[in-house]
Design an enzyme around this catalytic site. Sequence first.
Site, PDB file in Angstrom:
ATOM      1  N   ILE A  37       0.906  -1.123   0.100  1.00 28.91           N
ATOM      2  CA  ILE A  37      -0.136  -0.125   0.102  1.00 28.91           C
ATOM      3  C   ILE A  37       1.012   1.243  -0.208  1.00 28.91           C
ATOM      4  CG2 ILE A  37      -2.145  -1.040   1.180  1.00 28.91           C
ATOM      5  CD1 ILE A  37      -0.965   0.021   3.700  1.00 28.91           C
ATOM      6  N   ASN A  77       4.644   0.887   8.655  1.00 32.02           N
ATOM      7  CA  ASN A  77       3.627   0.341   7.562  1.00 32.02           C
ATOM      8  C   ASN A  77       2.288   0.594   7.999  1.00 32.02           C
ATOM      9  OD1 ASN A  77       3.597  -1.962   5.798  1.00 32.02           O
ATOM     10  ND2 ASN A  77       2.207  -2.933   7.245  1.00 32.02           N
ATOM     11  N   TYR A 126       1.038  -0.936  18.573  1.00 33.16           N
ATOM     12  CA  TYR A 126      -0.204  -1.620  17.426  1.00 33.16           C
ATOM     13  C   TYR A 126      -1.527  -0.642  17.676  1.00 33.16           C
ATOM     14  CZ  TYR A 126      -3.595  -4.495  15.834  1.00 33.16           C
ATOM     15  OH  TYR A 126      -4.653  -4.947  15.270  1.00 33.16           O
ATOM     16  N   LYS A 139      -3.197   2.018  14.786  1.00 29.87           N
ATOM     17  CA  LYS A 139      -4.573   2.147  14.498  1.00 29.87           C
ATOM     18  C   LYS A 139      -5.425   3.240  14.875  1.00 29.87           C
ATOM     19  CE  LYS A 139      -4.473  -2.135  12.345  1.00 29.87           C
ATOM     20  NZ  LYS A 139      -5.228  -2.293  11.017  1.00 29.87           N
ATOM     21  N   PHE A 170     -13.278  -6.782  17.831  1.00 29.84           N
ATOM     22  CA  PHE A 170     -12.740  -7.379  18.945  1.00 29.84           C
ATOM     23  C   PHE A 170     -11.892  -8.774  18.594  1.00 29.84           C
ATOM     24  CE2 PHE A 170     -14.095  -4.907  22.828  1.00 29.84           C
ATOM     25  CZ  PHE A 170     -14.415  -3.920  21.998  1.00 29.84           C
ATOM     26  N   ASN A 171     -12.167 -10.155  19.370  1.00 33.08           N
ATOM     27  CA  ASN A 171     -11.264 -10.999  18.894  1.00 33.08           C
ATOM     28  C   ASN A 171     -11.986 -11.848  17.925  1.00 33.08           C
ATOM     29  OD1 ASN A 171     -10.296 -10.252  21.431  1.00 33.08           O
ATOM     30  ND2 ASN A 171      -9.417 -11.908  21.558  1.00 33.08           N
TER      31      ASN A 171
END
Length: 329
Positions: free
Chosen positions: A52, A92, A141, A145, A169-170
Amino acid sequence: MHVLVTGGAGYVGSVVSAHLLAAGHRVTVLDDLSTGHADAVAPGAALVPGSIADRAATDVAFGRSTIDAVVHCAAKSLVAESVRAPELYWSNNVGGSLALLEAMRKHGVGRIVFSSTAATYGEPESVPILESAPARPTNPYGSSKLAVDQMLASYANAYGFSAVSLRYFNVAGALIGDGLSLGERHATETHLIPIALQVAAGTRPALSVFGTAYPTPDGTCVRDYIHIIDLADAHLRALEWTARSEQAHLVCNLGSGSGNSVLEVVEAVRRVTGSPTPTVAHPNRSGDPAVLIASNGLAQEVLGWAPTRDLEQMVLDAWNFAQQPARSA
Ligand SMILES: NC(=O)c1ccc[n+]([C@@H]2O[C@H](COP(=O)([O-])OP(=O)(O)OC[C@H]3O[C@@H](n4cnc5c(N)ncnc54)[C@H](O)[C@@H]3O)[C@@H](O)[C@H]2O)c1
């Protein structure tokens, strides 16, 4: 519609692509294959190999034919790695996303659905976690985001983008059937269900349980699990939302709205697999909150979305995926 799925050779992106194709849409995947797999790209999607962050690659991806919208899943997503080598995450996840948004501007595309995360919230003051809760990530991380969420808000305001940040979530489970077999194939696996299934299959000796004295009913951490197919369905709904909204940024949790402890997940793995699945207790990991559960009221209200598959189904589908012939991780 023709959708560009970044990270479409990864776990989430491959299932989202398959879901979009099944709904009659066209999909182009842009993926640098850093953690993804070319053979995971959904059949019927066109793969543009590249980053990207690479102008030449985005020119190819956007230039093939008119792209109507982007689903942006491409990212690095290992919390421990982000603490050890934060530059990878700023470069990234944040630098790459900025380059992608600039490519979108260049090619006249203003609709985007972004893979955000519950990690943007950090340690919650209360659960279930509302989208209005303070965002205080506890690792690079989550910070990377959150930075992209904020980037999207500013592009909506300045350039009329219509953007949705889906805070997963997970995510668990797999998509199997109709000739498809798409699931988690992470070389470094950090997610509880695939790790527990490796123990059940005998390829790991025991499951490490980090923390057994949390203020939860059985003392282990409680997390909110969401089936990958329900998650994929929310992306389609979010894309539809971007078509009817202008100059807007929506932040929306994706979770079941309920929680399961580590030991409840292990019990589900034992029931599904019939394996004893041994566990070993370890001390708490720092920065691991006791309970993380999503409020999913906004997704229900704005996207008309609701989860339909329970933990048992997630474990069963992930187990069936893991049982299939060996592929590269
Ligand atoms: N899996 C989860 O439980 C979960 C939870 C919350 C958020 N997320 C987010 O969802 C997204 C997808 O997660 P996943 O589990 O599918 O991860 P994954 O590693 O399986 O997929 C990510 C994909 O992005 C690609 N990629 C990475 N950097 C790239 C770049 N610069 N250019 C092009 N492609 C690149 C990788 O090759 C890979 O195919 C990530 O953004 C992650 O942060 C995942």
